[in-house]
Design an enzyme around this catalytic site. Sequence first.
Site, PDB file in Angstrom:
ATOM      1  CD  GLU A 152      -2.808  -1.288   2.398  1.00 17.85           C
ATOM      2  OE1 GLU A 152      -2.681  -0.454   3.302  1.00 17.85           O
ATOM      3  OE2 GLU A 152      -3.684  -2.162   2.402  1.00 17.85           O
ATOM      4  CD  GLU A 259      -4.344  -8.027   1.227  1.00 18.55           C
ATOM      5  OE1 GLU A 259      -5.203  -7.360   1.840  1.00 18.55           O
ATOM      6  OE2 GLU A 259      -3.135  -7.804   1.311  1.00 18.55           O
TER       7      GLU A 259
HETATM    8  C1  XIL Z   1      -5.741  -7.218   7.971  1.00 18.20           C
HETATM    9  C2  XIL Z   1      -5.919  -8.539   8.698  1.00 18.20           C
HETATM   10  O1  XIL Z   1      -6.865  -9.337   8.023  1.00 18.20           O
HETATM   11  C3  XIL Z   1      -6.336  -8.284  10.108  1.00 18.20           C
HETATM   12  O2  XIL Z   1      -6.405  -9.508  10.821  1.00 18.20           O
HETATM   13  C4  XIL Z   1      -5.346  -7.342  10.777  1.00 18.20           C
HETATM   14  O3  XIL Z   1      -5.764  -7.031  12.018  1.00 18.20           O
HETATM   15  C5  XIL Z   1      -5.226  -6.067   9.977  1.00 18.20           C
HETATM   16  O4  XIL Z   1      -4.848  -6.377   8.667  1.00 18.20           O
HETATM   17  N1  XIL Z   1      -4.735  -4.927   3.515  1.00 18.20           N
HETATM   18  C6  XIL Z   1      -3.691  -5.757   3.845  1.00 18.20           C
HETATM   19  C7  XIL Z   1      -3.862  -6.761   4.910  1.00 18.20           C
HETATM   20  O5  XIL Z   1      -2.663  -5.747   3.162  1.00 18.20           O
HETATM   21  O6  XIL Z   1      -2.686  -6.995   5.606  1.00 18.20           O
HETATM   22  C8  XIL Z   1      -4.962  -6.377   5.865  1.00 18.20           C
HETATM   23  O7  XIL Z   1      -5.187  -7.492   6.718  1.00 18.20           O
HETATM   24  C9  XIL Z   1      -6.220  -6.014   5.124  1.00 18.20           C
HETATM   25  C10 XIL Z   1      -5.975  -4.830   4.219  1.00 18.20           C
END
Ligand code: XIL
Length: 350
Positions: A152, A259
Amino acid sequence: MGAAMTLGGCGDPAKSQDPPIPQGPVPELRQIAPFPVGVAVSTLDIADPQLAGLIARQFSQVTPNWQMKMEIVLREDGGFDFSKADEIAAFARANRQRLFCHNLIWHQENPIAFQRLDGGGRDVFLNAYRNYITALVSRYRGQAVGWDVLNEPVAEDGNGLRDSLWSRNIGVEDYMLLAFQFARAADPDAVLLVNEYNLENNPQKLDTFLRLVERLLNRGAPITGLGNQSHIGIDTQPGASTRAMQALAKFGLPIHVSELDVSMGHRRLDLRSPAQKEALQSRRMAEVAEAFCALPAAQRFGFTFWGIRDRDSWLQRPPNGDGTDAPLPFYDDLRPKPAFYAVADVFRKA
Ligand code: XIL
């Protein structure tokens, strides 16, 4: 007659859209797809025998949900704790799954050990930065198929890059370039990715991201894959995921749908029925799958869901949600949802 029609639900447009409930055994994504199918897992997931069984049957790749993030791995005294990350790595080995590592550098992770070095001089900070990246990448060298090296980097609104502990102490784009170089030095074989989100919904962000990747590649950054997080929603515009995928693919690098989840939203005044929303969710997930399957085989790095069942999604917990969303491919009782079948259908034709 009239009463029968009402009871039978003929007047409900949502009912007539209900996809038929598939019969027979549940398709196994890892068997159907000609590319790796991944899922984010936690140590709690793999300790639950039912969930662990499903993860092993369905998926050929796992990403630690948070167990490789700085807040877990880097202790306050600067030492490392790999215990949780190692559990997931062992699970992947036992189930013949690829291990995908997430993530090295993220604006949201500012552990104490680095905060202590904030403003203390570039050399000292950079030394700790190199040590951190080297320690993580070396530990999983030989098992990790790849790393989200940079997570990000683009500003939330898509205008410019994020200001962070890393940019302030090392330099706006230097911290990115160096992260890739340190990671490459520690593992010559891992695929090294930049991972970003909201590229479907925000054209400005997509544009900024593409230009950033181009500049970093021109400076010699060993970026060898692009991650498109794909946190979308049922109201994401049809066609938006396809356009983002095609734009990202122009570099010729492998693409990771890294994701995927499709939020159903939390609006109280949403008059759509659950069935209508599930149908939209299926279409949005199928579109991402179709756009991914349309890539040349060499560019299909993997297709990863950000979790298994609704109740464990990050979108269910504050600050992201209130427990009323349902963004994932399985119901809480682990039955596959329509969106799962929609994706399986697309994979079958790939
Ligand atoms: C999220 C996880 O799912 C949670 O368990 C944690 O508390 C916070 O992060 N983008 C990302 C991920 O790259 O690492 C994030 O994951 C969601 C958004």
